[in-house]
Design a protein around this motif. Structure first.
Motif, short mmCIF file in Angstrom:
data_model
loop_
_atom_site.label_atom_id
_atom_site.label_comp_id
_atom_site.label_asym_id
_atom_site.label_seq_id
_atom_site.Cartn_x
_atom_site.Cartn_y
_atom_site.Cartn_z
N LEU A 1 -76.06 -5.82 -12.52
CA LEU A 1 -77.08 -6.72 -12.01
C LEU A 1 -78.31 -7.15 -12.53
O LEU A 1 -78.54 -6.27 -13.63
CB LEU A 1 -77.50 -5.67 -10.69
CG LEU A 1 -76.50 -5.24 -9.60
CD1 LEU A 1 -76.98 -4.23 -8.94
CD2 LEU A 1 -76.05 -6.47 -8.76
N ALA B 1 -82.52 -8.15 -8.93
CA ALA B 1 -81.70 -7.67 -7.96
C ALA B 1 -81.92 -6.28 -7.90
O ALA B 1 -81.83 -5.76 -6.84
CB ALA B 1 -80.35 -8.04 -8.25
N LEU C 1 -74.68 -7.16 -3.92
CA LEU C 1 -75.87 -6.35 -4.18
C LEU C 1 -75.77 -5.03 -3.50
O LEU C 1 -76.03 -3.74 -4.01
CB LEU C 1 -77.31 -6.86 -4.11
CG LEU C 1 -78.31 -6.29 -4.23
CD1 LEU C 1 -78.44 -5.60 -5.88
CD2 LEU C 1 -79.82 -6.95 -4.13
N VAL D 1 -77.51 -12.66 -8.27
CA VAL D 1 -77.88 -11.10 -8.45
C VAL D 1 -77.29 -10.56 -9.87
O VAL D 1 -77.64 -9.61 -10.19
CB VAL D 1 -77.36 -10.38 -7.21
CG1 VAL D 1 -77.95 -10.89 -5.94
CG2 VAL D 1 -76.12 -10.38 -7.10
#
Length: 360
Positions: free
Chosen positions: A18, A22, A41, A139
């Motif tokens: 990530l 994010a 996420l 993300v």
């Protein structure tokens, strides 16, 4: 079976994939006790939060053992080498370090428990068909060495999707029960009983050996503590005895639902909504963090006051608090460790009713 989320090395790799924004968004959602804004996420946050919370839970459990070993070593040094001065000065310092370390570990543990709870909420919502934003590649961090032939990490993420929901068929669903898992309840009851017995024993010893006004006043304090603990044990038994008698948390039949422990039952025709909420304990962040993965499945029924009127006065007062908190007296706690996973429970209910599923 609960939702499929990564664990161990896979969870760490997903979290590292990530981008920093994010990750900050995931922790911000965890602090607000809501799901992250992206399903991918949420998937990564749930796995990483669960993995890290397990690690910190082990550290919290082992730290007192390590401190006890160090204390034994310190006492041994004092006895063997008669180095009382430096050793006794070091013991308070070691205790202060222990307290500070435990507070730090507990805080970190709650942080990752909240992250797991938030991410799991997003995964469960996606599996149950809640309107969630589509997964976004934004993300995920992009490596500077990635070429046009490299498969991006987000392409390997198993994005949770909802299974198609068919029409309810109560007759075909038959009779389904959610059994009570006795292990945790028996352990909690045993702990409370042992504490009450220890307090009464201590109070009896103090009463038998009291020889002054001060010692008699201390004995009265111990008796009061024992009485308070006895009341707590009685209250706990009052809550769990009906459930222990039936050993069933909820029963679903073609004609309706039943909560034997709460002594409530009703037809499916009066169920207008299935509302899912995170388990909330007096807005306490510490308590809610320890209840990560627990969900309140609220059956929103018509005329809820009518269900309360059928209960005894004491049980009505207890259930009314539940109604004020969740909007209905009919609440089933979903948990993989205590009852059953949320997704399985909701899908079981959907076999009996076409009531919509909402999140709050």
């Amino acid at each position: 079976m609960g939702p499929s989320i990564p664990s161990g090395r896979a969870a760490r790799n997903a979290w590292r994939a990530l981008n920093p924004d994010a990750r900050r968004a995931a922790f911000a959602a965890a602090r607000r006790n809501v799901a992250p804004p992206d399903v991918g996420l949420a998937w990564a946050a749930a796995g990483y939060g669960r993995t890290m919370s397990r690690r910190y839970r082990i550290l919290v459990a082992l730290t007192p053992v390590g401190v006890a070993v160090l204390m034994v070593v310190a006492v041994t040094i004092v006895v063997a080498f008669r180095a009382a001065g430096p050793a006794f000065l070091g013991i308070p310092v070691a205790l202060l370090i222990y307290v500070a370390g435990m507070l730090t570990l507990s805080r970190r543990l709650r942080r990752y428990q909240r992250l797991y709870n938030s991410g799991l909420l997003g995964v469960e919502a996606a599996q149950l068909g809640a309107p969630v934003p589509a997964p976004s590649p934004a993300v995920w961090a992009t490596s500077g060495y990635q070429s046009e032939f490299t498969v991006p990490y987000e392409a390997s993420v198993p994005v949770p999707t909802a299974a198609p929901r068919g029409p309810a068929d109560p007759v075909g669903a038959g009779i389904q029960e959610i059994p009570l898992r006795l292990g945790a309840l028996v352990a909690q009851c045993a702990i409370l009983v042992v504490l009450a017995a220890a307090l009464w024993t201590n109070a009896a010893v103090h009463l038998a050996t009291a020889s002054s006004a001060f010692s008699r006043s201390i004995s009265v304090v111990w008796v009061m503590l024992a009485c308070v603990m006895t009341v707590l044990v009685g209250f706990f038994l009052l809550l769990i005895i009906p459930a222990l008698r039936t050993r069933v948390i909820a029963r679903f039949t073609p004609s309706g639902w039943e909560l034997p422990g709460a002594r409530m039952a009703g037809p499916w025709a009066e169920l207008r909504e299935i509302r899912i909420r995170p388990l909330n304990v007096r807005q306490s962040g510490r308590a809610n963090a320890t209840l990560a993965g627990y969900r309140a499945v609220v059956l929103m029924v018509d005329h809820p006051d009518g269900y309360l009127a059928r209960l005894s006065r004491l049980r009505r007062a207890l259930v009314r608090r539940t109604m004020n908190r969740y909007g209905s007296p009919v609440v089933i706690i979903a948990s993989p460790r205590r009852t059953m996973p949320l997704v399985d429970l909701v899908r079981m209910l959907q076999r009996y009713t076409d009531a919509p599923v909402t999140w709050s």
